[in-house]
Scaffold this active site. Sequence first.
Site, short mmCIF file in Angstrom:
data_model
loop_
_atom_site.label_atom_id
_atom_site.label_comp_id
_atom_site.label_asym_id
_atom_site.label_seq_id
_atom_site.Cartn_x
_atom_site.Cartn_y
_atom_site.Cartn_z
CB SER A 189 -14.84 -9.44 -1.24
OG SER A 189 -15.12 -8.83 0.14
CE1 TYR B 272 -12.12 -4.81 -2.80
CE2 TYR B 272 -13.62 -5.22 -1.07
CZ TYR B 272 -12.51 -5.72 -1.69
OH TYR B 272 -11.81 -6.83 -1.46
N1 LIG Z 1 -7.80 -9.25 2.82
C1 LIG Z 1 -9.11 -9.21 2.78
O1 LIG Z 1 -9.41 -9.05 3.84
C2 LIG Z 1 -9.94 -9.54 1.58
C3 LIG Z 1 -11.18 -10.00 1.73
C4 LIG Z 1 -11.97 -10.55 0.74
C5 LIG Z 1 -11.31 -10.54 -0.60
N2 LIG Z 1 -10.01 -9.78 -0.78
C6 LIG Z 1 -9.66 -9.95 -2.32
O2 LIG Z 1 -8.37 -10.64 -2.35
C7 LIG Z 1 -7.53 -10.44 -3.34
C8 LIG Z 1 -6.36 -10.32 -2.69
O3 LIG Z 1 -6.17 -9.32 -1.69
P1 LIG Z 1 -5.05 -9.10 -0.54
O4 LIG Z 1 -5.87 -9.02 0.64
O5 LIG Z 1 -4.06 -10.45 -0.56
O6 LIG Z 1 -4.35 -7.62 -0.68
P2 LIG Z 1 -2.88 -7.44 -1.27
O7 LIG Z 1 -2.07 -7.95 -0.08
O8 LIG Z 1 -2.85 -5.84 -1.22
O9 LIG Z 1 -2.68 -7.75 -2.61
C9 LIG Z 1 -3.06 -7.38 -3.81
C10 LIG Z 1 -2.57 -7.94 -4.85
O10 LIG Z 1 -3.12 -7.39 -6.28
C11 LIG Z 1 -2.04 -7.09 -6.94
N3 LIG Z 1 -2.43 -5.89 -7.96
C12 LIG Z 1 -2.78 -5.01 -7.55
N4 LIG Z 1 -3.28 -4.23 -8.91
C13 LIG Z 1 -2.82 -4.97 -10.00
C14 LIG Z 1 -2.67 -4.91 -11.24
N5 LIG Z 1 -3.14 -3.62 -12.02
N6 LIG Z 1 -2.08 -5.94 -12.09
C15 LIG Z 1 -1.77 -6.81 -11.35
N7 LIG Z 1 -1.84 -7.10 -10.09
C16 LIG Z 1 -2.36 -6.25 -9.31
C17 LIG Z 1 -0.97 -6.54 -6.13
O11 LIG Z 1 0.34 -6.78 -6.74
P3 LIG Z 1 1.20 -5.63 -7.43
O12 LIG Z 1 0.95 -4.43 -6.68
O13 LIG Z 1 2.70 -6.06 -7.41
O14 LIG Z 1 0.80 -5.34 -8.79
C18 LIG Z 1 -0.98 -7.67 -5.02
O15 LIG Z 1 -0.32 -8.94 -5.28
C19 LIG Z 1 -8.24 -9.15 -3.78
O16 LIG Z 1 -8.92 -9.44 -5.10
C20 LIG Z 1 -9.07 -8.56 -2.68
O17 LIG Z 1 -10.07 -7.84 -3.04
C21 LIG Z 1 -9.41 -9.52 0.16
#
Ligand SMILES: NC(=O)c1ccc[n+]([C@@H]2O[C@H](COP(=O)([O-])OP(=O)(O)OC[C@H]3O[C@@H](n4cnc5c(N)ncnc54)[C@H](OP(=O)(O)O)[C@@H]3O)[C@@H](O)[C@H]2O)c1
Length: 256
Positions: free
Chosen positions: A150, A163
């Site tokens: 990120s 984070y």
């Molecule tokens: N959205 C942003 O602005 C942004 C920016 C930079 C980076 N990111 C990164 O992108 C990635 C995806 O984030 P997102 O924005 O798509 O968020 P999201 O929609 O909340 O998705 C998070 C995913 O992680 C999974 N997860 C969480 N804990 C887990 C565990 N213990 N075991 C297996 N799976 C787990 C969740 O699935 P389950 O709950 O079904 O397990 C879900 O599929 C993350 O690493 C986040 O830090 C996001």
Amino acid sequence: MANARDLAGRTIVVTGASSGIGARFGEVLAARGARVALAARRLDRLEALTDTIKANGGEAMAVEMDVTDEASVIAAFDAVDEQFGRIDTVIANAGRDAKGSCLELTLEEFDSVMAVNLRGVFLTAREGARRMVTHLDPKARRGRIVLISSITSQMATPGLSAYSASKAAVNRMGKVMAKELARAGINLNMLLPGYIETDLTADSFQTESGKMFLASFPRRRLVEVEELDGLICYLCSDASSAVTGAEFTVDEGQSV
Ligand SMILES: NC(=O)c1ccc[n+]([C@@H]2O[C@H](COP(=O)([O-])OP(=O)(O)OC[C@H]3O[C@@H](n4cnc5c(N)ncnc54)[C@H](OP(=O)(O)O)[C@@H]3O)[C@@H](O)[C@H]2O)c1
């Protein structure tokens, strides 16, 4: 010349594929011809996405995985091996956050963020790499691992101490792993998205302070999840054979 859009013949594990960025990756990689194993804890969501991908002519499977649990990670990779054959690509995308000043952040929340974002990324990348070294020809340089970091790894955003630290650690761990895996023909890179609207962030940008934060971005907008498509396909493809240990930012200049 290798085509960055053609992923036919690849078997890819995407963690955190039950929502947001991971779900989008699953769809786009399958549309480019890869066999995609969708991993997360919420199996019902993964199964629904698998049905959608199959209805569109793609190949996908759903596999339950808790990235913080070594036995769960190994069992999930075994299931993928059994159904799809040998994997050559892993996207370690599962993540969570914990918001709040360091004065309020509990130790439980701190540990939980580290468990998913750092330990989970380590476990899934290590498991993928262990399997790739047994069957990939190092000279072909076909192994691919992408760690989803990120832009907060490079910023000091109040409220995101745990984070941001977890993501900065992913960047550094990834560079070391990339060097360790280079001779095995595995390329490992970090993708640093800017702010995208997903379950993770949706609430943040509804608040007054969130709206002010958004207004401070150079283009006053979030990144659309589709704007990661090109880079993720490239990093998973044969076209990125010389690219390893690198950090790629896709953030509309939010971190500039
Ligand atoms: N959205 C942003 O602005 C942004 C920016 C930079 C980076 N990111 C990164 O992108 C990635 C995806 O984030 P997102 O924005 O798509 O968020 P999201 O929609 O909340 O998705 C998070 C995913 O992680 C999974 N997860 C969480 N804990 C887990 C565990 N213990 N075991 C297996 N799976 C787990 C969740 O699935 P389950 O709950 O079904 O397990 C879900 O599929 C993350 O690493 C986040 O830090 C996001």
